[in-house]
Design a protein around this motif. Structure first.
Motif, PDB file in Angstrom:
ATOM      1  N   LEU A 610      44.771  20.381 -53.633  1.00 34.93           N
ATOM      2  CA  LEU A 610      43.161  19.625 -53.681  1.00 34.93           C
ATOM      3  C   LEU A 610      42.608  20.294 -54.926  1.00 34.93           C
ATOM      4  O   LEU A 610      42.496  21.568 -55.194  1.00 34.93           O
ATOM      5  CB  LEU A 610      42.442  20.064 -52.400  1.00 34.93           C
ATOM      6  N   GLN A 614      34.849  19.763 -55.583  1.00 35.33           N
ATOM      7  CA  GLN A 614      34.330  19.061 -54.512  1.00 35.33           C
ATOM      8  C   GLN A 614      34.875  19.491 -53.118  1.00 35.33           C
ATOM      9  O   GLN A 614      35.928  20.003 -53.022  1.00 35.33           O
ATOM     10  CB  GLN A 614      34.122  17.821 -54.708  1.00 35.33           C
ATOM     11  N   ARG A 615      34.354  19.239 -52.028  1.00 34.39           N
ATOM     12  CA  ARG A 615      34.544  19.464 -50.831  1.00 34.39           C
ATOM     13  C   ARG A 615      35.603  18.454 -50.230  1.00 34.39           C
ATOM     14  O   ARG A 615      35.524  17.329 -50.589  1.00 34.39           O
ATOM     15  CB  ARG A 615      33.334  19.274 -49.657  1.00 34.39           C
ATOM     16  N   PRO A 616      36.810  18.857 -49.902  1.00 36.07           N
ATOM     17  CA  PRO A 616      37.790  17.851 -49.517  1.00 36.07           C
ATOM     18  C   PRO A 616      37.263  17.115 -48.293  1.00 36.07           C
ATOM     19  O   PRO A 616      36.422  17.213 -47.621  1.00 36.07           O
ATOM     20  CB  PRO A 616      38.893  18.773 -48.934  1.00 36.07           C
ATOM     21  N   THR A 617      38.066  15.696 -48.500  1.00 41.53           N
ATOM     22  CA  THR A 617      37.485  15.003 -47.295  1.00 41.53           C
ATOM     23  C   THR A 617      38.094  15.105 -45.999  1.00 41.53           C
ATOM     24  O   THR A 617      39.127  16.022 -45.987  1.00 41.53           O
ATOM     25  CB  THR A 617      37.978  13.485 -47.736  1.00 41.53           C
ATOM     26  N   ASP A 618      37.467  14.649 -45.046  1.00 42.35           N
ATOM     27  CA  ASP A 618      38.478  14.817 -43.642  1.00 42.35           C
ATOM     28  C   ASP A 618      39.919  14.511 -43.761  1.00 42.35           C
ATOM     29  O   ASP A 618      40.704  15.192 -42.997  1.00 42.35           O
ATOM     30  CB  ASP A 618      37.705  14.018 -42.711  1.00 42.35           C
ATOM     31  N   GLU A 619      40.260  13.416 -44.222  1.00 45.87           N
ATOM     32  CA  GLU A 619      41.624  12.886 -44.601  1.00 45.87           C
ATOM     33  C   GLU A 619      42.541  13.905 -45.003  1.00 45.87           C
ATOM     34  O   GLU A 619      43.566  14.316 -44.803  1.00 45.87           O
ATOM     35  CB  GLU A 619      41.747  11.542 -45.228  1.00 45.87           C
ATOM     36  N   GLN A 620      41.921  14.536 -46.205  1.00 49.25           N
ATOM     37  CA  GLN A 620      42.724  15.718 -46.974  1.00 49.25           C
ATOM     38  C   GLN A 620      42.757  16.798 -46.208  1.00 49.25           C
ATOM     39  O   GLN A 620      44.038  17.541 -46.119  1.00 49.25           O
ATOM     40  CB  GLN A 620      41.926  15.870 -48.240  1.00 49.25           C
TER      41      GLN A 620
END
Length: 843
Positions: A610, A614-620
């Motif tokens: 990753l 930026q902050r990872p998405t919920d899917e990631q």
């Protein structure tokens, strides 16, 4: 990196009163790790002078060579010093180092005139080890003939000095040179730096030695210079040898010593080739798989296709950035071969190149060949210093070896731009929580070597060009770290973090801590172990081939090939700790560990790398979770030796299977869960002394672990003491079985009624089954039940045993009558008779 203070002073004007420890304190404050400050020549006291041997008398009446020498020590040939010496590597006319009576050598060795071997010796002729210069004790130190008799040898040999031993971290490769350390010292003291790399270097031309680079990614810069007409007999001067020795390197020959000296001075590794032994142009390419090369250490190496090599028309002549080949080695005129003297090198080709750090690191590890050059290339070498290093080497060869610098200059470069970063002027302030100000940030970055541009506008953005010797500065946080460390880590304020309201330990964390305290209170010692395991551990535990515990998560890059997987049980690590402590004399042991085990689910996928911007998405995040194995927390304990020691209070008691079960009950009690214990057969426990541990979870009985005595074959395989015991529980399952917060016991104000009962059952009937029946029959008045005696004997008959229980009855609202307690007891016995076929003993 060992840095002599006398050498450091050549580039930085330090106050005369500054000691090595003072400089070390400044460098430590700047973020360097100074391990020691060595005092060379500590305790040395003169007179120590240069002498010339006038005459040698061989004393043949002794079993070993003994010589009686007359040495001129500066008082003239008419007044020589008479000295006894056992070395034979010097002759009449040689210049030697003489220590005179009244002197003190390193280590507190006082020198006086004394009678030995029938003669009076008025001092001593010294070797390098006796002077504290090195470990060479094979013979006397013979000085070059140009030194005047009577000269103070302490000053001539630079015997008194301070050497800073600095542990250079991987991101500070530029500090593996006197140039880099001088820069840090100048910054720490706020004084100018005399950069040794600022030399006049001739421009490249078409007359240099031919070089062909076919792998520009592996070698983006190659400078070649040629020096001819060297005097083969030329030796390294004392000052050069002494600086190499203080820096931890062994003098070899003048050309090699000069390349090592320049490497230490500028941080650029170099290599000198004997031009007469090179055939054709020098090349840089990747090796062909299976090619062979004999390196300077005399080892024949089979090359890999990933190795970057230096070549000529014959093939590889060196491992780029690691070590040169023996077929182009500089010949030492002082050496002798089997068939006579070796002719020394007169013409050399100097290589100063910049190689890819990853390629050099992989080659060095692949061939298990770490060198001073590879250490520097792995951490990053200034590519702009190659030409200056080559020029410095040429200058020293001309000066010290009488050579002639040929006009040809070869320089092959791969174009690359400077690294430029954009950083807000207040970024270091926000990182450190300190207001440094724009002026301080700019000044500190310039001291590091950065070029800083930017106007004091609204956005206060700075454009920073990173210097070529700092490949580790790649993002704004790196620049912020430079500002913070130069301003002083000790000046950062200490503040306690403020937790958000409502936050705290989870119930799982609380249980983990309670379990640890409870086991420690029961006499166990916590012994964490590494989570790595191999097949040998499972073999020693006697696990069958299809046992699910053998199915492990495999590491891509294990620390050890013998332990390539992650543990599925805590026992291997704990039992290894038990064996190690028992082998060291601690025989009465009780150890425990709480930790994660790793159970592959078969549905793991490759984890996505990753970005950090930026902050990872919920899917990631869900994808990352899916790539992980199950990681339940377990608790395990092992015991050996005495559980209760003997003393004046009575006999001791060895640890047994019951103690392992009690440890499990201690853990369950902290969760407010009651364990059900029944006999089982489960590796690595002894089949007849193994208990399966169950809890009630969502209306069903769930297996949570095992406890008991380990199998004798396991004890033998692991080298453990006899009767060693162990317990392991799934702590997460125990937590899930908990009904809520642990409640404190209710203290009744009414008295207890105790009834004892002895039941005779078949030997095959588990005591836990009898206990369960008694509890069911006794009803709500039963407060506790305890097995206090097990008896077998002829009067009971073969295959029979007697189990004696103490039953405690109590009512919450009244004092029980004797009839009520007896009725509850009779009901308990009746239930046990019906379920297990028990017979009331004595009935």
């Amino acid at each position: 990196m060992r840095a002599p203070l006398s050498w450091l002073r050549e580039y930085v004007d330090l106050p005369a009163s500054e000691t090595g420890r003072d400089v070390a304190a400044r460098l430590i404050a700047a973020g360097l790790e100074v391990e020691t400050v060595e005092q060379t020549g500590a305790g040395l006291k003169g007179p120590l002078v240069v002498g010339q041997v006038l005459a040698i008398e061989e004393l043949t009446e002794f079993k070993k060579p003994i010589r009686y020498c007359q040495v001129d020590v500066g008082r003239g040939a008419d007044d020589p010093q008479n000295l006894i010496c056992g070395a034979t590597n010097f002759a009449v006319g040689d210049k030697v180092v003489v220590v005179l009576p009244g002197a003190v050598l390193p280590g507190g060795f006082e020198i006086s005139a004394r009678k030995t071997y029938g003669r009076v010796s008025e001092g001593m002729i010294c070797s390098e080890r006796e002077l504290g210069m090195g470990e060479d004790h094979n013979g006397i130190m013979v000085l070059p003939p140009e030194h005047e008799v009577g000269t103070d040898a302490i000053e001539l040999l630079e015997l008194v000095d301070e050497v800073l031993d600095i542990a250079v971290t991987p991101d500070r490769g530029y500090c593996l040179s006197m140039r880099g350390l001088a820069r840090e010292t100048a910054t720490a003291y706020g004084v100018p730096l005399r950069d040794p790399a600022l030399l006049d270097v001739p421009a490249p031309n078409a007359h240099g030695y031919p070089v062909k680079v076919t792998d520009p990614l592996g070698c983006d810069r190659f400078t070649a210079r040629t020096v001819s007409g060297l005097r083969p007999e030329a030796q390294s001067p004392i000052w050069l040898k002494r600086r190499l020795q203080k820096a931890g390197m062994r003098p070899v020959s003048l050309p090699v010593d000069i390349t090592n000296y320049v490497m230490l001075e500028l941080g650029q590794p170099l290599h000198a080739y004997d031009r007469s032994r090179i055939e054709g142009p020098i090349g840089v390419r990747r090796a062909e798989s299976g090619e062979k090369l004999v390196t300077l250490d005399g080892t024949k190496r089979v090359l890999d296709a990933g190795d970057l090599v230096i070549t000529d028309d014959r093939g590889p002549i060196g491992l780029a950035g690691v070590m040169g080949g023996a077929n182009t080695e500089i010949a030492d005129a002082s050496a002798e071969a089997a068939d006579g003297p070796v002719s020394g090198t007169t013409d050399v080709v100097i290589e100063a190149a910049h190689f890819d750090s990853v390629s050099v690191a992989r080659t060095a590890r692949r061939h298990k060949l770490s060198s001073e050059a590879s250490r520097r290339f792995e951490r990053g070498v200034d590519p702009e210093a190659a030409a200056a290093a080559a020029q410095r080497t040429v200058d020293l060869l001309v000066l010290l070896a009488g050579g002639t610098a040929e006009p040809g200059v070869t320089e092959i470069t791969t174009p690359s731009g400077s690294r430029t970063l954009r950083i807000p002027a207040d970024h270091p302030d926000r990182v450190a929580g300190v207001s440094y100000g724009r002026e301080t940030v700019v000044r500190r970055l310039q001291q590091v070597g950065c070029d800083v541009y930017g106007d004091a506008g609204q956005d206060e953005q700075l454009t920073v060009t990173v210097p070529s010797w700092r490949p580790d500065l790649t993002d704004p946080n790196d620049l912020a770290e430079e500002v913070i460390r130069l301003e002083g880590y000790e000046n950062l304020p200490s503040t306690l973090p403020r937790p958000l309201p409502g936050r705290g330990l989870t119930e799982r964390q609380r249980l983990h801590r309670r379990v640890g305290r409870a086991l420690a209170g029961a006499g166990y010692v916590e012994a964490p172990s590494y989570p790595f395991v191999g097949e040998a551990a499972f073999d020693a535990l006697g696990l069958e081939a299809g046992d699910p515990r053998r199915r492990t998560v495999q590491l891509v890059n294990p620390l050890s090939d013998e332990e390539p997987g992650l543990r599925t049980t805590l026992l291997p690590g704990l039992l290894a700790t038990l064996r190690r402590n028992d082998g060291r004399g601690s025989h009465d042991l009780a150890l425990f560990e709480t930790g994660l085990v790793f159970l592959p689910t078969g549905s793991e996928t490759a984890a996505e790398r990753l970005p950090v911007a930026q902050r990872p998405t919920d899917e990631q995040l869900a994808g990352l979770d899916a790539a992980l194995p199950e990681q339940p927390r377990h608790v395990a304990a092992v015991l050996a030796g005495a559980r209760e020691r003997a003393g004046w209070w009575g006999k001791g008691r060895p640890a047994d299977w019951a103690d392992a079960i009690e440890a499990a009950r201690t853990v369950a009690a902290e969760a407010g869960v009651e364990l059900t214990v029944e006999s089982a057969s489960f590796a690595p426990w002894h089949p007849g002394r193994c208990a399966a541990l169950h809890v009630r979870l969502e209306g069903s009985r769930v297996l949570v672990g095992h406890a008991g005595e380990l199998h004798p074959r396991v004890l033998k395989a692991l080298g453990l003491p006899e009767r060693s015991c162990a317990m392991e529980l799934d702590l997460d399952l125990v937590e899930r079985a908990a009904t809520g917060q642990v409640q404190g016991p209710h203290v009744s104000t009414f008295p207890v009624a105790t009834q004892d009962v002895a039941l005779v059952v078949d030997a095959s009937v588990p005591a836990a089954e009898v206990e369960s029946a008694l509890r069911a029959g006794a009803g709500e008045l039963l407060e506790s039940l305890r097995l206090f005696d097990v008896f077998t004997g002829e009067q009971l008959g073969a295959g029979r045993k007697s189990l004696a229980y103490a039953l405690r009855f109590r009512a919450p609202d009244r004092t029980l009558k004797a009839e009520e307690a007896s009725a509850a007891r009779d009901a308990a016995v009746a239930e046990a008779v019906e379920r297990t076929g028990a017979v009331l003993r004595g009935a």
